[in-house]
Design a protein around this motif. Sequence first.
Motif, PDB file in Angstrom:
ATOM      1  N   ASN A 265     -14.727   0.013   0.329  1.00  0.00           N
ATOM      2  CA  ASN A 265     -15.293  -1.037   1.372  1.00  0.00           C
ATOM      3  C   ASN A 265     -16.725  -0.750   1.812  1.00  0.00           C
ATOM      4  O   ASN A 265     -16.889   0.466   1.851  1.00  0.00           O
TER       5      ASN A 265
ATOM      6  N   SER B 186      -7.716   8.008  10.751  1.00  0.00           N
ATOM      7  CA  SER B 186      -6.691   8.817  10.932  1.00  0.00           C
ATOM      8  C   SER B 186      -6.620  10.052   9.916  1.00  0.00           C
ATOM      9  O   SER B 186      -6.299  11.248  10.383  1.00  0.00           O
TER      10      SER B 186
ATOM     11  N   ASN C 136     -10.582  -0.407  -4.883  1.00  0.00           N
ATOM     12  CA  ASN C 136     -11.099  -0.741  -3.535  1.00  0.00           C
ATOM     13  C   ASN C 136     -11.939   0.127  -2.945  1.00  0.00           C
ATOM     14  O   ASN C 136     -11.605   1.429  -3.012  1.00  0.00           O
TER      15      ASN C 136
ATOM     16  N   ASN D 170     -10.407  -6.065   7.784  1.00  0.00           N
ATOM     17  CA  ASN D 170      -9.709  -5.241   8.584  1.00  0.00           C
ATOM     18  C   ASN D 170      -9.911  -5.279   9.979  1.00  0.00           C
ATOM     19  O   ASN D 170     -11.428  -5.352  10.043  1.00  0.00           O
TER      20      ASN D 170
ATOM     21  N   THR E  47      -7.730   3.059  -4.262  1.00  0.00           N
ATOM     22  CA  THR E  47      -8.919   3.445  -3.484  1.00  0.00           C
ATOM     23  C   THR E  47      -8.811   4.839  -3.534  1.00  0.00           C
ATOM     24  O   THR E  47      -8.156   5.546  -2.649  1.00  0.00           O
TER      25      THR E  47
ATOM     26  N   PHE F 273      -1.396  -7.330   3.321  1.00  0.00           N
ATOM     27  CA  PHE F 273      -0.750  -6.123   3.091  1.00  0.00           C
ATOM     28  C   PHE F 273       0.881  -6.328   3.413  1.00  0.00           C
ATOM     29  O   PHE F 273       1.067  -6.802   4.664  1.00  0.00           O
TER      30      PHE F 273
ATOM     31  N   SER G 119      -6.011  -7.818   6.600  1.00  0.00           N
ATOM     32  CA  SER G 119      -5.479  -6.449   6.308  1.00  0.00           C
ATOM     33  C   SER G 119      -5.139  -5.702   7.583  1.00  0.00           C
ATOM     34  O   SER G 119      -4.195  -6.272   8.103  1.00  0.00           O
ATOM     35  N   ALA G 120      -5.817  -4.469   7.785  1.00  0.00           N
ATOM     36  CA  ALA G 120      -5.318  -3.767   8.908  1.00  0.00           C
ATOM     37  C   ALA G 120      -5.403  -4.247  10.111  1.00  0.00           C
ATOM     38  O   ALA G 120      -6.424  -5.351  10.297  1.00  0.00           O
TER      39      ALA G 120
ATOM     40  N   LEU H 220       0.732  -1.085  -0.012  1.00  0.00           N
ATOM     41  CA  LEU H 220      -0.118   0.012   0.039  1.00  0.00           C
ATOM     42  C   LEU H 220       0.885   1.216  -0.064  1.00  0.00           C
ATOM     43  O   LEU H 220       1.998   1.389   0.631  1.00  0.00           O
TER      44      LEU H 220
ATOM     45  N   LEU I 117       0.815   0.558   6.574  1.00  0.00           N
ATOM     46  CA  LEU I 117      -0.256   0.406   5.562  1.00  0.00           C
ATOM     47  C   LEU I 117      -0.456   1.968   4.916  1.00  0.00           C
ATOM     48  O   LEU I 117       0.325   2.097   3.849  1.00  0.00           O
ATOM     49  N   LEU I 118      -1.544   2.378   5.149  1.00  0.00           N
ATOM     50  CA  LEU I 118      -1.676   3.841   4.606  1.00  0.00           C
ATOM     51  C   LEU I 118      -0.858   4.929   5.666  1.00  0.00           C
ATOM     52  O   LEU I 118       0.040   5.661   5.109  1.00  0.00           O
ATOM     53  N   THR I 119      -1.367   4.811   6.832  1.00  0.00           N
ATOM     54  CA  THR I 119      -0.627   5.953   7.751  1.00  0.00           C
ATOM     55  C   THR I 119      -0.579   5.345   8.996  1.00  0.00           C
ATOM     56  O   THR I 119       0.173   5.828  10.154  1.00  0.00           O
ATOM     57  N   THR I 120      -0.599   3.826   8.972  1.00  0.00           N
ATOM     58  CA  THR I 120      -0.303   3.078  10.407  1.00  0.00           C
ATOM     59  C   THR I 120       0.589   1.967  10.092  1.00  0.00           C
ATOM     60  O   THR I 120       0.780   1.535   8.954  1.00  0.00           O
TER      61      THR I 120
ATOM     62  N   PRO J  90     -11.022  -7.487   1.505  1.00  0.00           N
ATOM     63  CA  PRO J  90     -10.054  -7.093   2.607  1.00  0.00           C
ATOM     64  C   PRO J  90     -10.967  -7.235   3.912  1.00  0.00           C
ATOM     65  O   PRO J  90     -11.939  -6.581   4.085  1.00  0.00           O
TER      66      PRO J  90
END
Length: 348
Positions: free
Chosen positions: A160, A68, A158, A229, A137, A292, A269-270, A52, A297-300, A227
Amino acid sequence: METSVSAEHIRHNWQLAEVQTLFNLPFHELMFQAQSIHRQYQVAGQVQLSTLLSIKTGACPEDCKYCSQSGHYNTSLQKEKLLAVERVVEQARQAQAQGADRFCMGAAWRAPTAKDMPYVLEMVKQVKALGLETCMTLGMLNNEQATELAQAGLDYYNHNLDTSAEHYQAIISTRTYQDRLDTLATVRAAGMKVCAGGILGLGETQRDRWSLLCALANLSEHPESVPMNMLVPIAGTPLGDNEPIDELEFVRAIACARIMMPRAVVRLSAGRSSLSEAAQTLCFLAGANSIFYGEELLTTENPAIDTDKNLLNKLGLVTVRREFTSRRSAVSELDQIPAPKFYDAMAN
Ligand code: SAM
Ligand code: DTB
Ligand code: SF4
C-alpha cells in the motif's frame, strides 16, 4: 448521451483540484457518477471474497505508527515466527471451504530475506494448487524475489501507499514513499497483479486523501485491486487514540477510487467491524466490490462469516463463487440480467 465502455475514463493524469471537486460533489451526484462507472466496468451486484492470514506476526523492524506489529511500540501482541507451510495450506483450505476465492498471506517484514523465500514460494505453490487465487504482502521486494514469486504462481502482491506523499513522513520513517513506489514498479515488471491502496484515519487532511487517490490513479497502470482501509486504532501505537473518521468521508473516498480507477476491484478492507450495515451498504453502492472475509484480518477483528453472509444476502449481492450467496430476487444467474445502458455522468 448514452455511451458504451470508453477508454476516456481510464486516466493517469488526475489533478488534485479535479479530485477535490469530485470528492466534494453533492453526495447523491458523487454516488450517481460512481454507480455509472461501476456498471460500465464491473459486474454490478458481485462481490469478491479474500481471506487473510498472518504468516509471520509482530516484531517488525518498521515503525508504521498505525500498526500492531511494529516492534517499535508496545502493543501486547502475541508474536509468531513464520508459520509452517502445512499450517498455511490448512488455513487456506478452510478459507476455501467457507467461500473465499483468494487467499492473502501477510508477513510483518521490512522485506523477505533469502532464508524466508523458499518457504513463501512453497506456500504460494501449495495454496494455488488448491484452486485459490494467491496474494502476498511481505514488505519491499527486489527484482529477483518478485520474479521468483511470479514464477511460483503468485497472482497478486499487496503493497500500500497508505497515505499521501505529503503526510507519509508523519506516519513512517523507516522507509520512504519512493521505496513503496519502487516496490510497486518491481511487482508490475515481474508480471504480477498489483494490489495497492491506503488507510484513512491517520490524522490526514482531506487534501491528503485527494493526493493519495491521485498517487494511486496516476500510476502508469492502475492497480488491479485497491484496498481501502479505515484505521483500526491499536492501543500502544502512536495513533491508538485517533478519533474515527466520518463514515461518509470514507464512502466518498471509495466513490472517488471507483471513478478514478474504473477497472480496479475496490476492496472495503480494515475497519469494517466498526461500520454499520448501512455504512457498508453505502460503500458497496459507491463501488466497493470486494471484502476481507473471515473472522480475523491479520491481527485484528473482522465481521463473523455468518454476519457477512447475512449482509450480502440481505443486499442481494452475489459472490464470485456464487454458491455461497443467493440472490433475494427471482433472477438466479447474473448473466440473465440484461446489460443496462447508462447516462454518462462524466461527459459534460
Ligand atoms: N509488512 C508488510 C507491509 O507493510 O508492506 C505487509 C503487512 S501490512 C500489515 C499491510 C497493510 O495493512 C499496511 O500497509 C496498512 O495499509 C494496513 N494496516 C496495517 N495496520 C492497520 C491498521 N491498524 N488499520 C488499518 N490498516 C492497517
Ligand atoms: C490491506 O490493505 N489491508 C489488509 C491487507 N492489505 C494485508 C491488512 C489490514 C490489517 C488490519 C490490521 C490488522 O489486522 O493487523
Ligand atoms: Fe511492519 Fe507492515 Fe506493520 Fe509496517 S505495516 S510495521 S511494515 S507489518
